[in-house]
Design an enzyme around this catalytic site. Structure first.
Site, mmCIF file in Angstrom:
data_model
loop_
_atom_site.group_PDB
_atom_site.id
_atom_site.type_symbol
_atom_site.label_atom_id
_atom_site.label_comp_id
_atom_site.label_asym_id
_atom_site.label_seq_id
_atom_site.Cartn_x
_atom_site.Cartn_y
_atom_site.Cartn_z
ATOM 1 N N ASP A 23 -3.019 17.279 3.062
ATOM 2 C CA ASP A 23 -3.760 16.111 3.552
ATOM 3 C C ASP A 23 -2.967 15.305 4.576
ATOM 4 O OD1 ASP A 23 -5.976 14.818 0.957
ATOM 5 O OD2 ASP A 23 -5.579 16.869 1.604
ATOM 6 N N ARG A 102 2.856 2.520 -6.255
ATOM 7 C CA ARG A 102 2.295 2.173 -4.941
ATOM 8 C C ARG A 102 2.957 0.966 -4.285
ATOM 9 N NH1 ARG A 102 1.279 7.053 -4.570
ATOM 10 N NH2 ARG A 102 -0.719 7.821 -5.340
ATOM 11 N N ASP A 131 -5.768 3.806 -5.312
ATOM 12 C CA ASP A 131 -4.513 3.789 -4.558
ATOM 13 C C ASP A 131 -4.654 3.166 -3.183
ATOM 14 O OD1 ASP A 131 -3.343 6.916 -5.980
ATOM 15 O OD2 ASP A 131 -3.056 4.836 -6.607
ATOM 16 N N SER A 187 -6.397 17.437 -8.928
ATOM 17 C CA SER A 187 -5.493 16.687 -8.054
ATOM 18 C C SER A 187 -4.371 16.087 -8.894
ATOM 19 C CB SER A 187 -6.304 15.517 -7.528
ATOM 20 O OG SER A 187 -6.242 15.399 -6.205
#
Lengths: 420, 376
Positions: A23, A102, A131, A187
């Site tokens: 990605d 994060r 996120d 994922s």
């Protein structure tokens, strides 16, 4: 509305949170296509990654610069430790492993942006998840003038790349090395604290996760048949030292302590959960998490905290801990309310010191005993064999005063309030 | 000349046997009331003992079904846990026993009720000394309370919070080191937030009355060593005490209910209800089951459970419970909405607006604070 500058080049510099995966590799190239200078930023927060290979890959893809920052120690001290103090848990089960990573990553990303004079930051978080919110609220809080490019929310991008196949095709066309091994049908997000699994075949909430999904913890059916016994020493509510009681070995830096707890927890299959949770965006999602060291620490901290903290302070602090967990889950680590709650929680931890002994076995943590120089536990006061500084007649008065209100209520209600 | 009739909550044990004798000595007529709430007791032997000690009447009431339906089930709805760890097995038994005791008192026209709970009083010490003279039994190294939901262990050698409990202390659950090497897989069906049915998926057998369901969950949980905790807790009276608890079935139910509840309940309702559950747990722990505030909280919690229905599959193994999956006709889970492969009825651009609106306040705050708020 995303502002896409359709200029030919030198639109500005963007710091891209780069993971080395498909990605963000495609996003790197796509950002260059749009005319940006791209600086790739790869944070080492304990995930299992070949960082040097990722650096080379980013450079080959045309990143102007590549920064790889080892954030593991600050992740533990500035993010995991406050979460331990808070007994941070979202909706009674999720230990927030991704949510606290994060702000750690974004903080560093923003520092680089300021240093490099970059106007833009970018990330590969999807448009339906938490996120994106966690990254972006951190960026806005620390760098209000920043402009954020979120490709997965740009129609030109997400309509062009509708699935993995489109990304693979783009990768092949632009010389991005494609992964050789087939991708798992879900994922993942991995860091020092946990691995999370979502999407793909896991989206069906009724289906059981495959037994071979987990990477950070051993299957309890295959874990050792004898427990490990640990002693964790706390000060101000955070771990100072962990000792393996049987083997005698100790660790005493935050990163070493946490890594060791992950090792022991992983070995015994501790910390696996399969849940459905409420995202901040509003939909429910099914996720699987393995948080070995964090799960051991939660139990140990709960124990030493109740041992040393006043009952009524604990009640208030428990509420603050829940609030803290929601704020962090939603992406508000860097906000005035979260600063405030963190400050209050830290204050509550002043006397949370001592040692907890526990055993770890087949997916479970068992508290064995605890001691503290600051304990409010008074063996004489509680003893059934010694009166201590206590008059039982006081209990009669206490009970009767508490009952005044109940007796009055019953008098009005009548006998109907029984059998309920 | 009798001072009146007292209903004594009699357990058959040393303390309440002494109290029975002592009350008679004080001039009361004593009616012994023994509640069967699932403890492992020879009730007929206890009846004979009470009669021999001079009880005027002896009532033995089987309260197990009402214990499950009127006390355990509301606690399941509430996800009741005190101070993050204690599942309240003793706290919810007391109002169940006392309710029955009071009914008997009214029926028998008794003025007094009595119990054997400690108060550390002078009388307590006095009759204990008498007891030890009458009943030279060896004192247990700790004190226990057992019922259908749990066994609790306190006092004696356990009063030293640093000491580890002996491995052979537990009676309701097997040591996980000796428990089976293959898991049991269960499916629990919920309606209105309480269990309606439990099925052993591998064996195909089912239970569907409240008492049978809960007893079966205890059996499976006990077999696999589920639900053991060693804690220090804050008593209502104000001191801390160390206790060990084994709550096998209750622990399985807590995990299953948490799962089906989050699956079916609105996010914001859940937040409010979570707070009410904590409040409920404190009220129950402190003895306020029968109080206007607890009635109110129970009512609100029950209201929140309207759509908490469906089935949860879980495995039980070596002291741990693992949720495997869940389904519900009332679920708010929308596979299309959350999918990474299908857009569903969702516009990602909305997320941009949502984030930016949330950021307005943070940006303003930062502008005032300056760069100093980084590195925190």
């Amino acid at each position: 509305m995303q502002i896409i500058q359709l200029c030919s080049n030198h639109c500005g510099t963007v710091i891209l949170a780069y993971s080395g995966g498909l990605d963000t590799s495609c996003i790197l190239v796509w950002l260059k296509e749009q005319g940006y200078d791209v600086i790739a930023f790869l944070a080492n927060i304990g995930q299992d990654e070949d960082f040097e290979a990722a650096r080379i890959k980013a450079e080959k893809l045309g990143a102007k610069k590549v920064f790889i920052e080892d954030l593991r120690s600050e992740f533990v001290e500035d993010f995991i430790w406050p979460s331990v103090q808070a007994n941070a848990v979202y909706e009674d089960r999720y230990l927030l492993g991704t949510a606290i990573a994060r702000p750690c990553i974004a903080r560093s990303q923003v520092e680089i942006a300021r240093r490099e004079g970059a106007q833009f930051v970018s990330h590969g978080a999807t448009g339906k998840g938490n996120d994106q919110i966690r990254f972006e609220l951190t960026c806005y809080a620390l760098y209000p003038e920043v402009e954020i490019i979120a490709p997965w929310r740009i129609p030109d991008f997400y309509n062009r790349f509708r699935g993995r196949t489109d990304l693979m095709e783009y990768a092949q066309k632009h010389g991005i090395p494609v992964p050789v091994t087939p991708k798992a049908p879900w994922s993942m997000d991995a860091n020092l604290m946990h691995i999370s699994y979502e999407s793909g075949i896991l989206e069906n909430p009724k289906s059981h996760a495959p037994a071979d999904l987990y990477l950070m913890t051993k299957n309890p059916e295959d874990s050792p048949n004898t427990p490990d016994v640990l002693e964790i020493e706390f000060g101000n509510g955070v771990p100072l030292k962990v000792t393996n009681v049987k083997e005698g070995k100790s660790k005493n830096s935050p990163l070493d302590i946490f890594s060791y707890l992950n090792e022991i927890g992983g070995k015994h299959g501790v910390g696996r959960i399969d849940i459905v949770e409420n995202r901040f965006i509003g939909m429910k999602s099914r996720g699987i998490y393995e948080t070995p060291g964090g799960t051991i620490l939660l139990q140990a901290h709960l124990d030493i905290e109740t041992f040393t903290m006043d009952k009524e302070v604990r009640r208030i602090k428990q509420g603050l801990g829940i609030k803290f967990s929601e704020l962090v889950y939603n992406g508000f680590w860097y906000s005035p309310e979260c600063d405030f709650v963190r400050h209050c929680i830290n204050k509550s931890q002043e006397n949370v010191q001592g040692k907890v002994q526990l055993s770890v076995f087949k997916g479970q943590v068992y508290i064995l005993g605890r001691e503290s120089p600051k304990s409010l536990y008074n063996e004489e006061l509680v003893s059934m064999d010694v009166q201590g500084n206590y008059d039982p007649c006081d209990a009669s008065g206490f009970i009767r005063i508490n009952a005044v209100r109940l007796r009055e209520h019953h008098r009005l209600q009548g006998v109907s309030s029984i059998k309920k």
